[in-house]
Write a protein that holds these residues in place. Structure first.
Motif, short mmCIF file in Angstrom:
data_model
loop_
_atom_site.label_atom_id
_atom_site.label_comp_id
_atom_site.label_asym_id
_atom_site.label_seq_id
_atom_site.Cartn_x
_atom_site.Cartn_y
_atom_site.Cartn_z
N GLY A 55 -16.88 -8.58 -9.18
CA GLY A 55 -16.30 -7.30 -9.54
C GLY A 55 -14.80 -7.26 -9.60
N HIS A 56 -14.13 -8.41 -9.55
CA HIS A 56 -12.67 -8.46 -9.60
C HIS A 56 -12.19 -8.60 -11.04
N ASP A 57 -10.93 -8.25 -11.25
CA ASP A 57 -10.26 -8.46 -12.52
C ASP A 57 -9.55 -9.82 -12.43
N PRO A 58 -10.09 -10.88 -13.06
CA PRO A 58 -9.51 -12.22 -12.88
C PRO A 58 -8.08 -12.33 -13.39
N ALA A 59 -7.74 -11.62 -14.46
CA ALA A 59 -6.37 -11.69 -14.98
C ALA A 59 -5.39 -11.13 -13.96
N ALA A 60 -5.75 -10.01 -13.33
CA ALA A 60 -4.88 -9.42 -12.31
C ALA A 60 -4.77 -10.34 -11.09
N LEU A 61 -5.89 -10.98 -10.72
CA LEU A 61 -5.85 -11.91 -9.59
C LEU A 61 -4.92 -13.08 -9.87
N LEU A 62 -5.03 -13.65 -11.06
CA LEU A 62 -4.18 -14.80 -11.42
C LEU A 62 -2.71 -14.41 -11.43
N THR A 63 -2.40 -13.28 -12.02
CA THR A 63 -1.01 -12.83 -12.09
C THR A 63 -0.45 -12.60 -10.70
N ALA A 64 -1.23 -11.94 -9.84
CA ALA A 64 -0.77 -11.68 -8.47
C ALA A 64 -0.59 -12.97 -7.70
N ALA A 65 -1.50 -13.95 -7.91
CA ALA A 65 -1.41 -15.21 -7.17
C ALA A 65 -0.15 -15.98 -7.53
N VAL A 66 0.24 -15.95 -8.79
CA VAL A 66 1.45 -16.66 -9.22
C VAL A 66 2.70 -15.91 -8.80
N GLU A 67 2.66 -14.60 -8.84
CA GLU A 67 3.83 -13.81 -8.46
C GLU A 67 4.16 -13.93 -6.98
N ASP A 117 1.18 -30.25 -5.73
CA ASP A 117 0.71 -31.40 -6.49
C ASP A 117 -0.18 -30.94 -7.65
N SER A 118 -0.98 -29.91 -7.38
CA SER A 118 -1.90 -29.37 -8.38
C SER A 118 -1.83 -27.85 -8.33
N VAL A 119 -1.31 -27.24 -9.38
CA VAL A 119 -1.21 -25.78 -9.42
C VAL A 119 -2.60 -25.16 -9.41
N SER A 120 -3.54 -25.79 -10.10
CA SER A 120 -4.90 -25.24 -10.16
C SER A 120 -5.54 -25.21 -8.77
N ASP A 121 -5.33 -26.27 -7.96
CA ASP A 121 -5.88 -26.27 -6.61
C ASP A 121 -5.31 -25.13 -5.78
N VAL A 122 -4.00 -24.94 -5.88
CA VAL A 122 -3.35 -23.87 -5.13
C VAL A 122 -3.92 -22.51 -5.53
N LEU A 123 -4.09 -22.30 -6.84
CA LEU A 123 -4.62 -21.02 -7.31
C LEU A 123 -6.06 -20.81 -6.88
N VAL A 124 -6.82 -21.90 -6.76
CA VAL A 124 -8.20 -21.77 -6.25
C VAL A 124 -8.20 -21.11 -4.89
N TRP A 125 -7.35 -21.62 -3.97
CA TRP A 125 -7.37 -21.08 -2.61
C TRP A 125 -6.75 -19.69 -2.56
N ARG A 126 -5.73 -19.44 -3.34
CA ARG A 126 -5.14 -18.10 -3.34
C ARG A 126 -6.14 -17.07 -3.87
N LEU A 127 -6.86 -17.42 -4.92
CA LEU A 127 -7.85 -16.49 -5.47
C LEU A 127 -9.01 -16.29 -4.51
#
Length: 541
Positions: free
Chosen positions: A462-474, A482-492
């Motif tokens: 039920g989450h908005d993935p675009a909003a989650l991604l934007t918030a995680a990067v901000e 080493d891997s941005v995708s790995d970091v975003l996995v744990w933040r999300l």
């Protein structure tokens, strides 16, 4: 005119000692100093080139001049000798009475020798050691090191006691709890009280570390490290009381099934909030969070699984030097981190798999960015030794993370690879729209599939993935990843409160039509998943 027992077979050490001691013996008996021998060693780094005898002789002369032992320029000096014991070091011994019978001006000779050594390193092209600031813990003496070698110990007793006391203090909230932990660790404890009965201090000993009389060798807390004296330890919990006297329900320590995973979620959230404060906060507040980060590392090392324990222990040991500086910590502001350390200890040992293993990777990932921020802060403040120690800590955490994350990220990777082509294409478009500057880098990383699986799971919840991604990067700091995708996995997964070890997905990317079942440690709004207003607003239900 000095005899050299190393070259002359007829010369003895006694001959050399008598020559060195002549200025002392020339004094009247009552005027002779009780301790008149000054000694230091000067050692090159293992990676440095081998210096010549002439270079070592020049170094010795510079050290005795800088320390006031033999200042030169016609000033009265002490008798001294330098001995080269091996390719990489010399020892200097001197008599602390000058030729005219006075005491030399050797005030703070250790600091003066260190300052001269920094100049020598630069001039001779040797490894340059970061200058100290007087806040480091006292190193073991040569006698303590030799004793440890004789007894077959891995480390001198002082270092073993320092680590044990440091772990015992992680997250404690009272003197009683602190001393209970010391006793549980097997240490001998002696306390010092005022006539009123108020406790003034403590000292500890290892049961099998004995002196020549067969008695335990005790070390006061302040002699182990400046922040391990009883008054400095008390500041940790008195700061909590001063800033928030009423205990909150979420501060209760969780135990039982799921407790290690819940404690690691709490740690991940607290560490990430602390990153923001280290980047933007007042110096005293930043110093408090950096000190509390040391407690978290100690607690995590104490409760981690075998495959990460060694690196996390080395990380905690390295960070001990980075946890102190001349900027006095404003205790109380670090409550969230100290509570995380407390939950880690009381949550008990974690397994190296499942939710325990995945949340360990999540916590290490967040701590890596906190420690990296601490290294930047120390460097900006000119704290060279602390910055170097924090950088070494980050490398240990990087290695520990790789061990902890391999299995859970591998599971997510396989689930991402099984997503349908339309689903992957839709998520690729979503990524490019939400993160246009990072999208191509992320899509080229192996971790993209793990991130795709996480996005699918978040969307199904039920989450908005675009909003989650934007918030995680901000939320800052991706440059050292080493891997941005790995970091975003744990933040999300942390922000969306998803199980860290992933939920099974159906072929169309949903959770099979059924709500995701969460343990107590990972349920929405659990203490281990507190979210800031910024994170909550990034979601839609």
């Amino acid at each position: 005119m000095s005899p050299d027992p190393g070259r002359d077979p007829n010369a003895t050490l006694n001959d050399l000692a008598q020559l060195l001691d002549q200025p002392v013996m020339a004094l009247a008996g009552h005027a002779r100093p009780a301790k008149h021998v000054w000694h230091t060693s000067v050692r090159a780094d293992p990676g440095d080139r081998i210096l010549s005898d002439e270079e070592w002789a020049g170094i010795a002369r510079r050290i005795v001049a800088a320390t006031g032992i033999d200042p030169g320029d016609g000033q009265p000096g002490c008798r001294w000798a330098a001995v080269r014991h091996a390719d990489d070091h010399i020892h200097i011994v001197a008599t602390l009475v000058t030729e005219d019978g006075h005491r030399p001006d050797d005030y703070r000779s250790g600091a003066r020798a260190q300052a001269e050594a920094r100049l020598i390193e630069k001039e001779l092209g040797l490894r340059q050691v970061a200058p100290g600031d007087g806040t480091a813990a006292q190193r073991p003496t040569s006698a303590e090191r030799h004793k440890a070698e004789r007894q077959g110990r891995e480390r001198p007793a002082r270092e073993e006691l320092r680590e044990t006391v440091r772990r015992a203090v992680a997250g404690v909230t009272s003197e009683e709890e602190f001393f209970d932990r010391l006793a549980a660790a097997g240490l001998l404890i002696r306390t010092r009280a005022a006539p009123s009965g108020d406790l003034l201090g403590y000292k500890v000993a290892l049961p099998d570390d004995l002196n020549k009389d067969g008695e335990p060798v005790f070390y006061p807390g302040a002699r182990l490290a400046p922040d391990l004296s009883l008054p400095r330890i008390r500041e940790r919990w008195t700061g909590d009381t001063r800033n928030d006297p009423a205990p909150r329900p979420e501060d209760a320590v969780r135990t039982g099934l799921g407790a290690p995973a819940g404690a690691r979620r709490t740690t991940a959230s607290a560490a990430w909030q602390a990153v923001m404060l280290v980047w933007q906060g007042d110096d005293a507040v930043v110093a408090a969070h950096i000190a509390a980060a040391g407690e978290v590392l100690d607690a995590l090392a104490k409760t981690s699984a075998a495959h990460t324990r060694r690196e996390l222990r080395d990380a905690a040991t390295a960070f001990e030097r980075a946890s102190r500086s001349h900027i006095r910590a404003a205790r109380g502001h670090d409550r969230e981190l100290r509570q995380a350390a407390r939950e880690l200890v009381h949550g008990g040992p974690a397994l190296g798999r499942g939710e325990d293993g995945a949340t360990t990777a999540m916590a290490i990932d967040m701590l890596f960015f906190l420690i990296t921020a601490a290294a930047h802060w120390h460097a900006k403040k000119g704290h060279a030794q602390q910055a170097e120690a924090a950088a070494r800590t980050a490398e240990h955490l990087r290695t520990a993370y790789q061990a902890a994350a391999a299995q859970p990220l591998g599971v997510l990777y396989q689930r991402g690879r099984r997503l349908s082509r339309p689903m992957l294409q839709r998520q690729t478009m979503l990524l490019r729209e939400a993160l246009p500057q990072l999208a191509e880098q992320i899509l080229a990383e192996p971790g993209w599939y793990a991130l795709a699986a996480t996005i699918a799971e978040a969307e199904a919840a039920g989450h908005d993935p675009a909003a989650l991604l934007t918030a995680a990067v901000e939320r800052r700091e991706l440059d050292t990843a080493d891997s941005v995708s790995d970091v975003l996995v744990w933040r999300l997964r942390r922000t969306a409160d998803l199980p860290a070890d992933a939920s099974p997905l159906s072929e169309n990317g949903t959770t099979g039509g059924q709500p995701t079942t969460r343990t107590t440690a990972t349920r929405p709004n659990a203490p281990g998943s507190r979210r800031s207003g910024e994170e909550t607003s990034a979601k839609t239900r």
